[in-house]
Design an enzyme around this catalytic site. Structure first.
Site, PDB file in Angstrom:
ATOM      1  CB  SER A 156      -1.007  -0.016   1.352  1.00  0.00           C
ATOM      2  OG  SER A 156      -1.483   1.185   1.555  1.00  0.00           O
ATOM      3  CE1 TYR A 179      -4.350  -2.131   4.524  1.00  0.00           C
ATOM      4  CE2 TYR A 179      -3.302   0.137   4.113  1.00  0.00           C
ATOM      5  CZ  TYR A 179      -4.011  -1.135   3.696  1.00  0.00           C
ATOM      6  OH  TYR A 179      -4.081  -1.339   2.340  1.00  0.00           O
TER       7      TYR A 179
END
Length: 267
Positions: A156, A179
């Site tokens: 990401s 995350y």
């Protein structure tokens, strides 16, 4: 010299895609199947996993295999490469796409840093980092045997840069530390594995930017202003990057993290 068509041809090869019944995972399965690969679709929902596998098989005339597995189930995870190889005739490509994004019943995810829970942190790292480690370890003997072994981990932008929290003001959205940390760890694991598993297996990663899925209009407007290409991504924007890294188009590429983010991280 091989043609581009020959280099991208995956006929006779098998890919295992985690999160294969999800948004980006479905796009990845389609891209690989369209290039001729047989697909093992691994996801948590038995119904969606079977539906995805059947749809891919019918549309692209390739062999598929549904693997309904919870990535927190270590025994099932480490058994899945062998199951896929036995059923589909080998294993050549592994795509780690599944991710914990706060869809469980755990609390302490989209909240202030002070309120983010250790329990949820552990759950995110289990799915986003520990499961890929275990899966890659179990898949390595089959990928070595392949002669075309390729691992593609899905990271990401937030595994590479810090968040702009102003994007989320006035919305129910957020950006949890777990995350970012888990995706950053997966990107570094990619680099580590690329040298350790060479020359038999190539290991690369893709770091997508934000994908449009009906988010709050305030967030979308802010995100698009901050993106050089002035839009959020689409699932199909990821297909070319995945096919490139999975196929012989990138036969001399390993240890790389390809940003597919509309230029988000360019400034």
């Amino acid at each position: 010299m091989k043609s581009i068509k020959e280099l991208m041809d995956l006929s006779g090869r098998t890919a295992l895609v985690t999160g294969g019944a999800g948004y980006i995972g479905t796009a990845f399965c389609e891209a690989l199947a369209e290039a001729g690969a047989n697909i093992a679709v691994l996801d948590i929902s038995e119904e969606r996993t079977h539906e995805a596998a059947q749809a891919i098989e019918k549309r692209f005339n390739v062999k598929t295999m549904p693997l309904a597995i919870d990535l927190s189930d270590e025994a099932a995870v480490v058994a899945s490469p062998e199951r896929a190889a036995e059923t589909l005739g080998g294993l050549d490509i592994l795509v780690n796409c599944a991710a914990f994004v706060g869809t469980s019943n755990l609390s302490g995810w989209v909240t202030s840093f002070e309120q983010q829970s250790i329990e949820t942190w552990r759950a995110a790292l289990e799915t986003n980092l520990t499961a890929p480690f275990a899966l890659i370890q179990a898949a390595t003997p089959f990928l070595r045997k392949s002669g075309h072994g390729s691992i593609v981990n899905i990271g990401s932008t937030y595994g590479v840069v810090g968040p702009d929290m102003s994007l989320y003001e006035g919305t129910a959205m957020g950006n949890p530390a777990a995350y970012a940390a888990s995706k950053g760890g997966l990107t570094q694991l990619t680099r580590w594995l690329s040298t350790v598993l060479a020359p038999d297996i190539r290991v690369n990663s893709i770091s997508p930017g934000g994908i449009a899925r009906g988010q709050d209009e305030k967030f979308v407007e802010r995100y698009e202003v901050r993106t050089p290409l002035k839009r959020m991504g689409k699932e199909e924007d990821m297909k070319g990057a995945l096919l490139y890294l999975a196929s012989d188009l990138s036969a001399y590429v390993t240890g790389q993290n390809l940003m597919v983010d509309g230029g988000w991280t360019a400034w």
